[in-house]
Enzyme design. Structure first.
Site, PDB file in Angstrom:
ATOM      1  N   ALA A 250       0.833  -1.216   0.000  1.00  0.00           N
ATOM      2  CA  ALA A 250       0.000   0.000   0.000  1.00  0.00           C
ATOM      3  C   ALA A 250       0.862   1.259   0.000  1.00  0.00           C
ATOM      4  CB  ALA A 250      -0.923  -0.029   1.210  1.00  0.00           C
ATOM      5  N   GLY A 348      -6.817  34.264  -2.985  1.00  0.00           N
ATOM      6  CA  GLY A 348      -8.077  33.921  -2.316  1.00  0.00           C
ATOM      7  C   GLY A 348      -8.791  32.767  -2.995  1.00  0.00           C
ATOM      8  N   GLU A 371      -0.536   4.881   7.137  1.00  0.00           N
ATOM      9  CA  GLU A 371       0.448   3.950   6.546  1.00  0.00           C
ATOM     10  C   GLU A 371       1.855   4.248   7.043  1.00  0.00           C
ATOM     11  OE1 GLU A 371      -0.189   1.576   4.150  1.00  0.00           O
ATOM     12  OE2 GLU A 371      -2.138   2.124   3.310  1.00  0.00           O
TER      13      GLU A 371
HETATM   14  P1  TGC Z   1       9.862  -4.881  14.151  1.00  0.00           P
HETATM   15  O1  TGC Z   1      10.386  -5.622  15.325  1.00  0.00           O
HETATM   16  O2  TGC Z   1      10.773  -3.973  13.409  1.00  0.00           O
HETATM   17  O3  TGC Z   1       9.246  -5.902  13.077  1.00  0.00           O
HETATM   18  C1  TGC Z   1       8.362  -6.956  13.450  1.00  0.00           C
HETATM   19  C2  TGC Z   1       8.436  -7.993  12.349  1.00  0.00           C
HETATM   20  O4  TGC Z   1       7.955  -7.419  11.128  1.00  0.00           O
HETATM   21  C3  TGC Z   1       8.995  -7.470  10.109  1.00  0.00           C
HETATM   22  N1  TGC Z   1       8.873  -6.222   9.333  1.00  0.00           N
HETATM   23  C4  TGC Z   1       8.331  -6.183   8.135  1.00  0.00           C
HETATM   24  N2  TGC Z   1       7.835  -7.150   7.342  1.00  0.00           N
HETATM   25  C5  TGC Z   1       7.328  -6.793   6.156  1.00  0.00           C
HETATM   26  N3  TGC Z   1       7.293  -5.513   5.740  1.00  0.00           N
HETATM   27  C6  TGC Z   1       7.778  -4.497   6.514  1.00  0.00           C
HETATM   28  N4  TGC Z   1       7.691  -3.226   6.099  1.00  0.00           N
HETATM   29  C7  TGC Z   1       8.333  -4.823   7.769  1.00  0.00           C
HETATM   30  N5  TGC Z   1       8.879  -4.091   8.783  1.00  0.00           N
HETATM   31  C8  TGC Z   1       9.210  -4.982   9.738  1.00  0.00           C
HETATM   32  C9  TGC Z   1      10.280  -7.581  10.898  1.00  0.00           C
HETATM   33  O5  TGC Z   1      11.297  -8.185  10.140  1.00  0.00           O
HETATM   34  C10 TGC Z   1       9.848  -8.463  12.050  1.00  0.00           C
HETATM   35  O6  TGC Z   1       9.747  -9.796  11.582  1.00  0.00           O
HETATM   36  P2  TGC Z   1      10.094 -11.036  12.555  1.00  0.00           P
HETATM   37  O7  TGC Z   1       9.937 -12.221  11.678  1.00  0.00           O
HETATM   38  O8  TGC Z   1      11.498 -10.780  13.026  1.00  0.00           O
HETATM   39  O9  TGC Z   1       9.089 -10.955  13.679  1.00  0.00           O
HETATM   40  O10 TGC Z   1       8.534  -4.123  14.620  1.00  0.00           O
HETATM   41  P3  TGC Z   1       8.359  -2.903  15.613  1.00  0.00           P
HETATM   42  O11 TGC Z   1       7.308  -3.282  16.598  1.00  0.00           O
HETATM   43  O12 TGC Z   1       9.685  -2.407  16.139  1.00  0.00           O
HETATM   44  O13 TGC Z   1       7.733  -1.767  14.663  1.00  0.00           O
HETATM   45  C11 TGC Z   1       8.412  -1.261  13.596  1.00  0.00           C
HETATM   46  C12 TGC Z   1       7.628  -0.105  12.935  1.00  0.00           C
HETATM   47  C13 TGC Z   1       7.490   1.062  13.883  1.00  0.00           C
HETATM   48  C14 TGC Z   1       8.446   0.336  11.748  1.00  0.00           C
HETATM   49  C15 TGC Z   1       6.249  -0.591  12.483  1.00  0.00           C
HETATM   50  O14 TGC Z   1       5.465  -1.013  13.501  1.00  0.00           O
HETATM   51  C16 TGC Z   1       5.483   0.442  11.676  1.00  0.00           C
HETATM   52  O15 TGC Z   1       5.652   0.475  10.468  1.00  0.00           O
HETATM   53  N6  TGC Z   1       4.620   1.312  12.294  1.00  0.00           N
HETATM   54  C17 TGC Z   1       3.728   2.186  11.569  1.00  0.00           C
HETATM   55  C18 TGC Z   1       2.319   1.634  11.653  1.00  0.00           C
HETATM   56  C19 TGC Z   1       1.559   1.811  10.376  1.00  0.00           C
HETATM   57  O16 TGC Z   1       2.076   2.069   9.323  1.00  0.00           O
HETATM   58  N7  TGC Z   1       0.255   1.645  10.474  1.00  0.00           N
HETATM   59  C20 TGC Z   1      -0.570   1.698   9.322  1.00  0.00           C
HETATM   60  C21 TGC Z   1      -1.967   1.221   9.626  1.00  0.00           C
HETATM   61  S1  TGC Z   1      -2.894   0.860   8.177  1.00  0.00           S
HETATM   62  C22 TGC Z   1      -3.225   2.342   7.490  1.00  0.00           C
HETATM   63  O17 TGC Z   1      -2.806   3.364   7.905  1.00  0.00           O
HETATM   64  C23 TGC Z   1      -4.081   2.275   6.297  1.00  0.00           C
HETATM   65  S2  TGC Z   1      -4.513   3.794   5.639  1.00  0.00           S
HETATM   66  C24 TGC Z   1      -5.096   3.200   4.164  1.00  0.00           C
HETATM   67  C25 TGC Z   1      -5.667   4.196   3.276  1.00  0.00           C
HETATM   68  O18 TGC Z   1      -6.744   4.744   3.581  1.00  0.00           O
HETATM   69  O19 TGC Z   1      -5.053   4.377   2.190  1.00  0.00           O
HETATM   70  P1  FAD Z   2       0.631   8.121  17.103  1.00  0.00           P
HETATM   71  O1  FAD Z   2       1.278   6.808  16.859  1.00  0.00           O
HETATM   72  O2  FAD Z   2       0.039   8.377  18.454  1.00  0.00           O
HETATM   73  O3  FAD Z   2       1.696   9.248  16.778  1.00  0.00           O
HETATM   74  C1  FAD Z   2       1.571  10.586  17.254  1.00  0.00           C
HETATM   75  C2  FAD Z   2       2.851  11.335  16.890  1.00  0.00           C
HETATM   76  O4  FAD Z   2       3.963  10.736  17.548  1.00  0.00           O
HETATM   77  C3  FAD Z   2       3.157  11.279  15.386  1.00  0.00           C
HETATM   78  O5  FAD Z   2       3.684  12.504  14.966  1.00  0.00           O
HETATM   79  C4  FAD Z   2       4.226  10.199  15.299  1.00  0.00           C
HETATM   80  O6  FAD Z   2       5.090  10.383  14.182  1.00  0.00           O
HETATM   81  C5  FAD Z   2       4.970  10.407  16.608  1.00  0.00           C
HETATM   82  N1  FAD Z   2       5.668   9.209  17.066  1.00  0.00           N
HETATM   83  C6  FAD Z   2       5.127   7.999  17.396  1.00  0.00           C
HETATM   84  N2  FAD Z   2       6.090   7.135  17.709  1.00  0.00           N
HETATM   85  C7  FAD Z   2       7.271   7.769  17.572  1.00  0.00           C
HETATM   86  C8  FAD Z   2       8.630   7.404  17.713  1.00  0.00           C
HETATM   87  N3  FAD Z   2       8.992   6.157  18.064  1.00  0.00           N
HETATM   88  N4  FAD Z   2       9.574   8.334  17.502  1.00  0.00           N
HETATM   89  C9  FAD Z   2       9.231   9.585  17.097  1.00  0.00           C
HETATM   90  N5  FAD Z   2       7.958   9.994  16.938  1.00  0.00           N
HETATM   91  C10 FAD Z   2       7.002   9.100  17.168  1.00  0.00           C
HETATM   92  N6  FAD Z   2      -5.266   2.456  10.215  1.00  0.00           N
HETATM   93  C11 FAD Z   2      -5.665   1.194   9.861  1.00  0.00           C
HETATM   94  O7  FAD Z   2      -5.298   0.215  10.499  1.00  0.00           O
HETATM   95  N7  FAD Z   2      -6.482   1.014   8.777  1.00  0.00           N
HETATM   96  C12 FAD Z   2      -6.943   2.052   8.029  1.00  0.00           C
HETATM   97  O8  FAD Z   2      -7.682   1.835   7.039  1.00  0.00           O
HETATM   98  C13 FAD Z   2      -6.564   3.379   8.398  1.00  0.00           C
HETATM   99  N8  FAD Z   2      -7.065   4.436   7.708  1.00  0.00           N
HETATM  100  C14 FAD Z   2      -6.807   5.699   8.167  1.00  0.00           C
HETATM  101  C15 FAD Z   2      -7.486   6.791   7.596  1.00  0.00           C
HETATM  102  C16 FAD Z   2      -7.280   8.074   8.083  1.00  0.00           C
HETATM  103  C17 FAD Z   2      -8.034   9.218   7.500  1.00  0.00           C
HETATM  104  C18 FAD Z   2      -6.346   8.291   9.128  1.00  0.00           C
HETATM  105  C19 FAD Z   2      -6.079   9.672   9.659  1.00  0.00           C
HETATM  106  C20 FAD Z   2      -5.691   7.230   9.701  1.00  0.00           C
HETATM  107  C21 FAD Z   2      -5.926   5.922   9.248  1.00  0.00           C
HETATM  108  N9  FAD Z   2      -5.335   4.816   9.886  1.00  0.00           N
HETATM  109  C22 FAD Z   2      -5.696   3.540   9.515  1.00  0.00           C
HETATM  110  C23 FAD Z   2      -4.510   4.996  11.076  1.00  0.00           C
HETATM  111  C24 FAD Z   2      -3.088   5.474  10.799  1.00  0.00           C
HETATM  112  O9  FAD Z   2      -2.307   4.440  10.283  1.00  0.00           O
HETATM  113  C25 FAD Z   2      -2.517   6.018  12.114  1.00  0.00           C
HETATM  114  O10 FAD Z   2      -3.187   7.245  12.382  1.00  0.00           O
HETATM  115  C26 FAD Z   2      -1.023   6.221  12.047  1.00  0.00           C
HETATM  116  O11 FAD Z   2      -0.342   4.990  11.927  1.00  0.00           O
HETATM  117  C27 FAD Z   2      -0.485   6.985  13.265  1.00  0.00           C
HETATM  118  O12 FAD Z   2      -1.000   6.457  14.460  1.00  0.00           O
HETATM  119  P2  FAD Z   2      -1.653   7.460  15.552  1.00  0.00           P
HETATM  120  O13 FAD Z   2      -2.685   8.288  14.857  1.00  0.00           O
HETATM  121  O14 FAD Z   2      -2.091   6.628  16.694  1.00  0.00           O
HETATM  122  O15 FAD Z   2      -0.483   8.413  15.979  1.00  0.00           O
END
Ligand code: TGC
Ligand code: FAD
Length: 392
Positions: A250, A348, A371
């Site tokens: 994604a 504006g 993401e």
């Molecule tokens: P960490 O210990 O680094 O990793 C855990 C396990 O995951 C593996 N891994 C990955 N695998 C595939 N792809 C990646 N990008 C990967 N990154 C890490 C890693 O190798 C490990 O595997 P294993 O086998 O050793 O267990 O995990 P951590 O807990 O320290 O977290 C790392 C961090 C902060 C980078 C990760 O949690 C993260 O990316 N946080 C951001 C959360 C996020 O992106 N949330 C998105 C929610 S979905 C969304 O927002 C949809 S919006 C959709 C829309 O409307 O378009």
């Molecule tokens: P937080 O994690 O609380 O972060 C708050 C602030 O702290 C941010 O500035 C962040 O960068 C900072 N921060 C956090 N950790 C650290 C660190 N270790 N070091 C430095 N700074 C840090 N999620 C889904 O699962 N599915 C979806 O379909 C989806 N759709 C979304 C649609 C919309 C419109 C929005 C707004 C969000 C959506 N999300 C979805 C959730 C989205 O992925 C989260 O909002 C995002 O991952 C950030 O999490 P949070 O909002 O809890 O912020």
């Protein structure tokens, strides 16, 4: 809203790097956006509603599962075609691209990659055709950037699993028929479950009053003792790497999508700069406005090259997660800065719905957050280049 006169910038003749198929797919998506999205998007964003009538069209241009094999109803395209479709859709609106991203990379992808054959056959064709819309539940109220701390969980009850917990900020949740839900088992291991609308105890309240991504429906997923059939567990991958693998796909699409939003802002500002007369001259003749436009096209061109190269690497199965993070972070930041500068160039008029720029600008505040936030992607690059983990 003004008629859609969009002309795509291609300063470095990047079209020469594309195949005929890439151009065909892109042009079809571009025409569809002009015809079906541009005329209605302002109205739907203003009333904060997803335009459900475009779902069939999204399916027809291949936006649902562009790279999923045709045997499952996908378009069977490569990664560059997938990216180009996302670029064109986000040129229209980031919220519409969100729906396509979630459906393709966060719902179809995990079923295709981590599901069994019965799950693929049951869900993928309906998702590809748009008959069913899906959503992806990873984020929780207390676990956003740190999904590994999630508390949503399921217990083995013999003939079914019992699911409890809540997800927040979920795109498509209010109307999705299917949810891919990430939850911990009794040992604390993360698994993906396919939860269907109608299962008792499963509700999806809508999140209101957003100033961003208004044409995308966002909601919660609430699980109150939901009985999930055992055959709905995705069997082929578990652990945090499973949802993060979906995010790679994604985030790659978003990297392309952000270029689309930036191109639309640049193209609008460029046209306006030649038409708007102040002090007896088109404002585009003033050096300050030329600086803004010149910097915009430079940044767009750099992002186009970076992202095309990433597409080639993905086609070869060689793109790393950290490379994807760099492109997502760079391109969304590039787009948000261009939207801000372009809006100022319209004076504006830039704050009105007559033009798309303010809508893009507000949308991109979500895109830079979901993401993985801007900060999180920087730390992923930091970890990759230093080997030192800022998250631990
Ligand atoms: P960490 O210990 O680094 O990793 C855990 C396990 O995951 C593996 N891994 C990955 N695998 C595939 N792809 C990646 N990008 C990967 N990154 C890490 C890693 O190798 C490990 O595997 P294993 O086998 O050793 O267990 O995990 P951590 O807990 O320290 O977290 C790392 C961090 C902060 C980078 C990760 O949690 C993260 O990316 N946080 C951001 C959360 C996020 O992106 N949330 C998105 C929610 S979905 C969304 O927002 C949809 S919006 C959709 C829309 O409307 O378009
Ligand atoms: P937080 O994690 O609380 O972060 C708050 C602030 O702290 C941010 O500035 C962040 O960068 C900072 N921060 C956090 N950790 C650290 C660190 N270790 N070091 C430095 N700074 C840090 N999620 C889904 O699962 N599915 C979806 O379909 C989806 N759709 C979304 C649609 C919309 C419109 C929005 C707004 C969000 C959506 N999300 C979805 C959730 C989205 O992925 C989260 O909002 C995002 O991952 C950030 O999490 P949070 O909002 O809890 O912020």
């Amino acid at each position: 809203m003004k008629p859609d006169l969009f002309e795509a910038p291609d300063y470095y003749n990047l079209d020469e790097l594309l195949t005929d198929e890439h151009k065909l797919v892109r042009d079809a998506a571009r025409e569809w956006v002009k015809r079906e999205v541009s005329p209605i998007i302002e109205e739907y964003a203003q009333k904060a509603e997803f335009p459900t009538q475009i779902i069939n069209g999204l399916a027809e241009i291949g936006a649902f599962g562009p790279y999923i094999p045709m045997e499952y109803g996908g378009a069977g395209l490569d990664q560059i075609s997938y990216g180009l479709i996302m670029q064109e859709i986000e040129r229209g609106d980031s919220g519409i691209r969100s729906t396509a991203s979630v459906q393709s990379s966060l719902v179809m992808y995990p079923i295709w990659k981590y599901g069994n054959e019965a799950q693929r056959q049951k869900y993928l064709p309906k998702l590809a055709s748009g008959e069913w819309i899906g959503c992806f539940g990873l984020t929780e109220p207390d676990h956003g950037s740190n999904p590994s701390g999630m508390v949503t969980n399921f217990k083995d009850k013999g003939d079914h699993y019992l699911l409890n917990g809540a997800k927040m900020w979920i795109s498509n949740a209010p109307f999705a028929q299917v949810a891919i839900v990430w939850a911990k088992d009794e040992r604390g291991r993360i698994h993906g479950l396919i939860v269907e609308r109608g299962m008792e105890g499963f509700t999806t309240p809508e999140t209101h009053n957003k100033w961003s991504l208004r044409a995308s429906a966002t909601g919660e997923l609430i699980f109150d003792n939901v009985k999930v059939p055992k055959e709905n567990l995705l069997p082929n991958k578990s652990g945090l790497g499973a949802p993060l693998g979906c995010l790679d796909s994604a985030r790659y699409g978003i990297a392309w999508g952000a270029i689309g939003a930036a191109m639309d802002c640049y193209d609008t500002a460029l046209r306006y700069s030649k038409e708007r007369i102040q002090f007896g001259k088109p404002i585009g003749q003033f050096q300050l406005q030329q600086k803004k436009l010149a910097e915009m096209i430079t940044e767009i061109t750099k992002a186009q090259l970076l992202t095309w190269r990433l597409g080639v690497l993905r086609n070869d199965g060689k793109a790393s997660s950290a490379q994807i993070s760099m492109a997502k972070r760079n391109n969304v930041d590039m787009a948000i800065n261009i939207a801000r500068e372009a809006r100022q160039m319209l004076g504006g008029m830039g704050i009105t719905g007559e033009y798309s720029i303010m809508r893009h600008s507000m949308n991109l505040e979500s895109v830079i957050t979901y993401e993985g936030t801007h900060d999180i992607h920087l730390l992923i690059t930091g970890l990759d280049i230093t080997g030192l983990n800022a998250f631990k």
